[in-house]
Write a protein that holds these residues in place. Structure first.
Motif, PDB file in Angstrom:
ATOM      1  N   TYR A  78       0.850  -1.179   0.000  1.00  0.00           N
ATOM      2  CA  TYR A  78       0.000   0.000   0.000  1.00  0.00           C
ATOM      3  C   TYR A  78       0.890   1.234   0.000  1.00  0.00           C
ATOM      4  N   GLN A  94      -3.607   3.595  -0.233  1.00  0.00           N
ATOM      5  CA  GLN A  94      -4.045   3.100  -1.544  1.00  0.00           C
ATOM      6  C   GLN A  94      -3.343   1.784  -1.847  1.00  0.00           C
ATOM      7  N   GLU A 150     -14.877   4.740  -4.478  1.00  0.00           N
ATOM      8  CA  GLU A 150     -13.943   4.889  -3.384  1.00  0.00           C
ATOM      9  C   GLU A 150     -14.678   4.915  -2.051  1.00  0.00           C
ATOM     10  N   ALA A 187     -12.178   0.845   5.842  1.00  0.00           N
ATOM     11  CA  ALA A 187     -11.889   0.096   4.623  1.00  0.00           C
ATOM     12  C   ALA A 187     -13.044  -0.838   4.311  1.00  0.00           C
ATOM     13  N   SER A 215     -14.061  -4.386   1.539  1.00  0.00           N
ATOM     14  CA  SER A 215     -13.612  -5.350   0.537  1.00  0.00           C
ATOM     15  C   SER A 215     -14.815  -6.129   0.025  1.00  0.00           C
ATOM     16  N   HIS A 242      -9.917  -1.680   0.369  1.00  0.00           N
ATOM     17  CA  HIS A 242      -9.890  -0.332  -0.183  1.00  0.00           C
ATOM     18  C   HIS A 242     -10.143   0.641   0.960  1.00  0.00           C
TER      19      HIS A 242
END
Lengths: 111, 115
Positions: free
Chosen positions: A36, A45, B3, B93, B95, B105
């Motif tokens: 990342y 990211q 995102e 995050a 997934s 992410h």
């Protein structure tokens, strides 16, 4: 237990230099491995991943190969740019939910 | 590209106050997570969440912490009575899957400062 060890930073290079950031891991079983990147002021990211031995992950000129024999996942790039300056994190994930993180390596690229 | 979004980007609170950190995961993802990073330290796992319940939590995630998915889009982390040592960057995050090779992410994080 599971752990990830990264080379300490900061790593300072000139533009167009070759980059290697070392990452080794300790894990039971067969983890998936990730790099990342965190650019200044931004979030984490996903840069690239590899899910089994000998897999090579690649993205934006960066590459890393999952080496089971050396338990390593070193990040490389042939020619770095100033825009690559960031903190890079190596991480592993087994079949449970957690990501296990390295400490991060700050990369500084000078023009 | 879809995102994960987090709000606020920075939250300042007094010790003992409750805070709620908000996250909107990627819409087709089913697994949600909170991580935190104390300044200068490693990123640490707090909790994972699937099918409206906690799947796994770390030692850090004690009774002062809770998570909730109050509707179809938001995922929140509540700290009931903040302590100075809760000051950190908190990352949400998500997934698609819970398997090891499904990448997480992350959002841009909420910087929590407890004074």
């Amino acid at each position: 237990g599971n752990s990830v060890t990264q080379m300490e930073g900061p790593v300072t290079l000139s533009e167009e230099a070759f980059l290697t950031i070392n990452c080794t891991y300790t894990a039971t079983g067969y983890p998936s491995l990730f790099w990342y990147v965190q650019y200044p002021g931004e979030g984490l990211q996903l840069l690239l991943k590899a899910t089994k031995a000998d897999d090579k992950g690649s993205n934006k000129g960066f590459e890393a190969t999952y080496r089971k024999e050396t338990t390593s996942f070193h990040l490389e790039k042939g020619s770095v740019q100033v825009s690559d300056s960031a903190v890079y994190f190596c991480a592993l994930r087994r079949s449970n939910y957690q990501l296990i993180w390295g400490a991060g390596t700050k990369l500084i690229i000078k023009p | 590209e879809p995102e994960v979004t987090q709000t606020p980007s920075h939250q300042v609170t007094q010790m003992g106050q409750e805070v709620i950190l908000r996250c909107v995961p990627i819409s087709n993802h089913l697994y949600f997570y909170w991580y935190r990073q104390i300044l200068g330290q490693k990123v640490e796992f707090l909790v994972s969440f699937y099918n409206n319940e906690i799947s796994e939590k770390s030692e850090i995630f004690d009774d002062q912490f809770s998570v909730e998915r109050p509707d179809g889009s938001n995922f929140t982390l509540k700290i009931r009575s903040t302590k100075l040592e809760d000051s950190a960057m908190y990352f949400c995050a998500s997934s698609e899957e819970g398997t090891g090779n499904s990448p997480l992410h992350f959002g841009n994080g909420t910087r929590l400062t407890v004074t």
